[in-house]
Design a protein around this motif. Structure first.
Motif, PDB file in Angstrom:
ATOM      1  N   VAL A   1      -1.785 -16.623 -14.199  1.00 27.63           N
ATOM      2  CA  VAL A   1      -1.055 -16.371 -12.951  1.00 27.63           C
ATOM      3  C   VAL A   1      -0.804 -17.677 -12.205  1.00 27.63           C
ATOM      4  O   VAL A   1      -1.534 -18.652 -12.358  1.00 27.63           O
ATOM      5  CB  VAL A   1      -1.758 -15.356 -12.011  1.00 27.63           C
ATOM      6  N   ASP A   2       0.245 -17.681 -11.398  1.00 26.90           N
ATOM      7  CA  ASP A   2       0.636 -18.872 -10.649  1.00 26.90           C
ATOM      8  C   ASP A   2       0.060 -18.870  -9.237  1.00 26.90           C
ATOM      9  O   ASP A   2      -0.102 -19.921  -8.626  1.00 26.90           O
ATOM     10  CB  ASP A   2       2.163 -18.926 -10.541  1.00 26.90           C
ATOM     11  N   TRP A   3      -0.162 -17.684  -8.680  1.00 27.50           N
ATOM     12  CA  TRP A   3      -0.669 -17.536  -7.319  1.00 27.50           C
ATOM     13  C   TRP A   3      -1.756 -16.481  -7.333  1.00 27.50           C
ATOM     14  O   TRP A   3      -1.795 -15.635  -8.231  1.00 27.50           O
ATOM     15  CB  TRP A   3       0.454 -17.069  -6.360  1.00 27.50           C
ATOM     16  N   ILE A   4      -2.580 -16.525  -6.314  1.00 30.28           N
ATOM     17  CA  ILE A   4      -3.550 -15.455  -6.091  1.00 30.28           C
ATOM     18  C   ILE A   4      -3.108 -14.700  -4.853  1.00 30.28           C
ATOM     19  O   ILE A   4      -2.663 -15.294  -3.872  1.00 30.28           O
ATOM     20  CB  ILE A   4      -4.967 -16.041  -5.891  1.00 30.28           C
ATOM     21  N   LYS A   5      -3.169 -13.377  -4.923  1.00 30.61           N
ATOM     22  CA  LYS A   5      -2.815 -12.570  -3.762  1.00 30.61           C
ATOM     23  C   LYS A   5      -4.026 -11.739  -3.328  1.00 30.61           C
ATOM     24  O   LYS A   5      -4.752 -11.211  -4.168  1.00 30.61           O
ATOM     25  CB  LYS A   5      -1.649 -11.633  -4.112  1.00 30.61           C
ATOM     26  N   VAL A   6      -4.203 -11.643  -2.027  1.00 31.78           N
ATOM     27  CA  VAL A   6      -5.281 -10.816  -1.471  1.00 31.78           C
ATOM     28  C   VAL A   6      -4.654  -9.779  -0.555  1.00 31.78           C
ATOM     29  O   VAL A   6      -3.764 -10.108   0.242  1.00 31.78           O
ATOM     30  CB  VAL A   6      -6.279 -11.674  -0.666  1.00 31.78           C
TER      31      VAL A   6
ATOM     32  N   LYS B   1      -2.589 -21.559  -5.190  1.00 31.55           N
ATOM     33  CA  LYS B   1      -2.594 -21.201  -3.777  1.00 31.55           C
ATOM     34  C   LYS B   1      -2.793 -19.692  -3.607  1.00 31.55           C
ATOM     35  O   LYS B   1      -2.661 -18.921  -4.564  1.00 31.55           O
ATOM     36  CB  LYS B   1      -1.293 -21.652  -3.124  1.00 31.55           C
ATOM     37  N   VAL B   2      -3.082 -19.332  -2.365  1.00 29.15           N
ATOM     38  CA  VAL B   2      -3.449 -17.941  -2.080  1.00 29.15           C
ATOM     39  C   VAL B   2      -2.518 -17.346  -1.033  1.00 29.15           C
ATOM     40  O   VAL B   2      -2.328 -17.930   0.045  1.00 29.15           O
ATOM     41  CB  VAL B   2      -4.912 -17.849  -1.580  1.00 29.15           C
ATOM     42  N   ALA B   3      -1.953 -16.220  -1.371  1.00 29.07           N
ATOM     43  CA  ALA B   3      -1.145 -15.448  -0.427  1.00 29.07           C
ATOM     44  C   ALA B   3      -1.964 -14.241   0.017  1.00 29.07           C
ATOM     45  O   ALA B   3      -2.680 -13.646  -0.790  1.00 29.07           O
ATOM     46  CB  ALA B   3       0.144 -14.973  -1.098  1.00 29.07           C
ATOM     47  N   ALA B   4      -1.868 -13.896   1.293  1.00 31.92           N
ATOM     48  CA  ALA B   4      -2.626 -12.745   1.780  1.00 31.92           C
ATOM     49  C   ALA B   4      -1.776 -11.953   2.759  1.00 31.92           C
ATOM     50  O   ALA B   4      -1.000 -12.525   3.523  1.00 31.92           O
ATOM     51  CB  ALA B   4      -3.915 -13.198   2.454  1.00 31.92           C
ATOM     52  N   HIS B   5      -1.935 -10.659   2.702  1.00 27.90           N
ATOM     53  CA  HIS B   5      -1.260  -9.817   3.682  1.00 27.90           C
ATOM     54  C   HIS B   5      -1.674 -10.189   5.096  1.00 27.90           C
ATOM     55  O   HIS B   5      -2.814 -10.579   5.333  1.00 27.90           O
ATOM     56  CB  HIS B   5      -1.619  -8.340   3.444  1.00 27.90           C
ATOM     57  N   ALA B   6      -0.758 -10.011   6.035  1.00 23.23           N
ATOM     58  CA  ALA B   6      -1.055 -10.217   7.450  1.00 23.23           C
ATOM     59  C   ALA B   6      -0.707  -8.937   8.199  1.00 23.23           C
ATOM     60  O   ALA B   6      -0.020  -8.948   9.208  1.00 23.23           O
ATOM     61  CB  ALA B   6      -0.259 -11.402   7.986  1.00 23.23           C
ATOM     62  N   PHE B   7      -1.181  -7.820   7.661  1.00 24.83           N
ATOM     63  CA  PHE B   7      -0.898  -6.533   8.308  1.00 24.83           C
ATOM     64  C   PHE B   7      -1.676  -6.392   9.618  1.00 24.83           C
ATOM     65  O   PHE B   7      -1.148  -5.946  10.617  1.00 24.83           O
ATOM     66  CB  PHE B   7      -1.284  -5.369   7.381  1.00 24.83           C
ATOM     67  N   SER B   8      -2.943  -6.771   9.576  1.00 18.46           N
ATOM     68  CA  SER B   8      -3.776  -6.615  10.772  1.00 18.46           C
ATOM     69  C   SER B   8      -4.204  -7.987  11.263  1.00 18.46           C
ATOM     70  O   SER B   8      -4.212  -8.967  10.503  1.00 18.46           O
ATOM     71  CB  SER B   8      -5.013  -5.785  10.453  1.00 18.46           C
ATOM     72  N   GLU B   9      -4.584  -8.039  12.534  1.00 17.62           N
ATOM     73  CA  GLU B   9      -5.072  -9.312  13.054  1.00 17.62           C
ATOM     74  C   GLU B   9      -6.411  -9.681  12.433  1.00 17.62           C
ATOM     75  O   GLU B   9      -6.716 -10.862  12.261  1.00 17.62           O
ATOM     76  CB  GLU B   9      -5.136  -9.243  14.581  1.00 17.62           C
ATOM     77  N   ALA B  10      -7.194  -8.662  12.058  1.00 20.31           N
ATOM     78  CA  ALA B  10      -8.477  -8.948  11.401  1.00 20.31           C
ATOM     79  C   ALA B  10      -8.257  -9.704  10.092  1.00 20.31           C
ATOM     80  O   ALA B  10      -8.988 -10.648   9.771  1.00 20.31           O
ATOM     81  CB  ALA B  10      -9.230  -7.645  11.146  1.00 20.31           C
ATOM     82  N   GLU B  11      -7.247  -9.317   9.318  1.00 16.83           N
ATOM     83  CA  GLU B  11      -7.067 -10.030   8.046  1.00 16.83           C
ATOM     84  C   GLU B  11      -6.413 -11.396   8.249  1.00 16.83           C
ATOM     85  O   GLU B  11      -6.618 -12.308   7.449  1.00 16.83           O
ATOM     86  CB  GLU B  11      -6.369  -9.171   6.990  1.00 16.83           C
TER      87      GLU B  11
END
Ligand SMILES: [Zn+2]
Length: 460
Positions: free
Chosen positions: A206-211, A235-245
């Motif tokens: 894989v080229d990226w990691i997603k959380v 590099k790492v991509a992560a959802h920004a759905f909530s302020e906690a994440e």
């Protein structure tokens, strides 16, 4: 809670008249260029944000751009296949850094996985890839898919066996407490396991990691993922759905947040402070805002113009039974939406919050990244990309030339691929499209590329 993927209640019936999607035959072999190519006469926008070049000449040899000039400065040597670009604007191939090849716009993801997972690799993903390429998108980042099929499709595209954009993939998103049977997510348990699964994905290619749903992970697990990825140059991509994440991601050192959400009117002071600190003292912070998707800025428009969801361009390469299944589900969902009614927020409120949050992200110095969530409900392959660009111009108030750079060179930079891609420059890969008219005046002309060339090979 309002499902994030539901278009607003006003969505009406999508045309039920089903026509066979014309399976546009792409003979990959036939498209290989035996002779070098000369694109002559059109206005060139090179992707860097520089002023357009009139009467341009772009010479392409093999997979790369050989030389750039004008009809006055660069006579075409003998032996070139000449393609007139008169009346057209020549641009780098477009990038879309948030796509899902495994979907085809079906509104019910549970049904979709249950029914079509076995067909992802040989049918669905190749079709989505071809649809995107035909829409002028020559590079994409796929953010969540079962690992084996998406890596296999990536290889087949790279080898030229099937038509599609250059694929950067994350494979399954790492999370915790997710459905253990889900094919597009992996649960982690403990920091050691989180690091191990990250390394395994990278070893697999894989080229990226997603959380996703980072707030369910412990800070140690989140940090272990980011550190394991960075240690191997990913590099790492992560959802920004909530302020906690978002907090969790900033503390762990995530590189690229995905989406903005509208549960709160703006990012609160502590999140703002974390973003500011990161931008001041850390590596670049990217944010793939996907403003059109998920019932946001594009929703009211698609509600009154659902014909876009029904366009055969969104179904190229899919067998007719699948096309029929998706179209039926879209029609049912839009009707159900009309019956359900009563969204918690009005479309105007949603739009205002999206714009406020994107403004906060930009003011704080994070770099917004171009992506659409293509494949998801309401984000169709034939239209999502130009629609997002249109929103960046009209709703976010950005200059078209800047938006085009965002869809090309900036996107390639975000992916660490700008040495070879992202602009029309001598020596770079020849990923080139040409559209009729002037995208600096009407950015929606990006919707219908007349010419699509990827790595020197002409597909359209
Ligand atoms: Zn997505």
């Amino acid at each position: 809670m309002r499902s994030p993927r539901v278009l607003p209640a006003v969505v009406v019936i999508v045309g039920l008249v089903v026509t066979a999607a014309p399976a546009q035959q792409i003979s990959v072999g036939r498209s290989s260029q035996s002779r070098p190519l000369a694109l002559i006469g059109g206005t060139l926008i090179d992707g860097t944000g520089n002023a357009p070049i009139r009467d341009s000449v772009v010479l392409i040899r093999g997979p790369r751009i050989e030389k750039i000039g004008t009809t006055a400065s660069l006579p075409v040597p003998g032996g070139y296949e000449v393609v007139s670009t008169e009346g057209l604007t020549v641009l780098p191939g477009l990038w879309d850094l948030h796509v899902h090849l495994m979907y085809a716009g079906h509104p019910d993801t549970r049904y979709w996985f249950d029914t079509y997972t076995p067909q992802f690799e040989r049918v669905i993903m190749p079709a989505s890839a071809e649809q995107l390429l035909m829409a002028g998108v020559t590079s994409v980042r796929d953010l969540a898919a079962p690992p084996q099929p998406i890596l296999a499709v990536k290889k087949r595209i790279a080898s030229g066996e099937i038509a599609g954009p250059t694929l950067y993939v994350a494979g399954p998103a790492l999370t915790k407490g997710g459905n253990p049977n889900a094919v597009q997510t992996w649960n982690v348990s403990g920091a050691a396991d989180a690091a191990e699964k990250t390394r395994q994905l990278i070893d697999d290619g894989v080229d990226w990691i997603k959380v996703v749903n980072a707030e369910a992970l412990t800070p140690e697990e989140m940090k272990a993922i980011v550190d394991a990825a960075h240690a191997r140059g990913r590099k790492v991509a992560a959802h920004a759905f909530s302020e906690a994440e978002i907090r969790q991601g900033l503390i762990a050192g995530v590189d690229d947040f995905q989406h903005v959400r509208t549960q709160t009117p703006e990012y609160p002071p502590d999140v703002v402070a974390l973003i500011r600190d990161r931008v001041r003292s850390g590596p670049p912070l990217y944010w793939t805002v996907t403003v059109g998707g998920n019932g946001q800025l594009n929703a009211a428009y698609l509600a009154s113009n659902p014909e876009f969801l029904d366009d055969p361009a969104n179904f190229i390469g899919l067998p007719q039974p699948i096309v029929d299944d998706v179209r039926k589900a879209i029609a049912a969902r839009t009707q159900a939406g009309a019956r359900r009614g009563g969204a918690a927020q009005s479309q105007d409120e949603i739009n205002a919050i999206v714009k406020r949050k994107v403004a906060q992200i930009r003011e704080l110095g994070a770099q917004i990244v171009f992506g659409t969530d293509v494949g998801s409900w309401g984000e169709v392959t034939g239209h999502a990309t130009w629609m997002e660009a249109d929103l960046w111009v009209r709703e976010l108030g950005m200059a078209p030339l800047t938006v085009i750079r965002g869809m090309t060179l900036d996107a390639a930079r975000a992916m660490g691929a700008d040495r070879d891609s992202g602009s029309i420059a001598e020596g770079k890969f020849a990923d080139v499209i040409a559209v009729r008219g002037d995208p600096l005046r009407h950015i929606d002309v990006l919707r219908e590329p007349r010419i699509v060339i990827k790595h020197g090979r002409r597909f359209k």
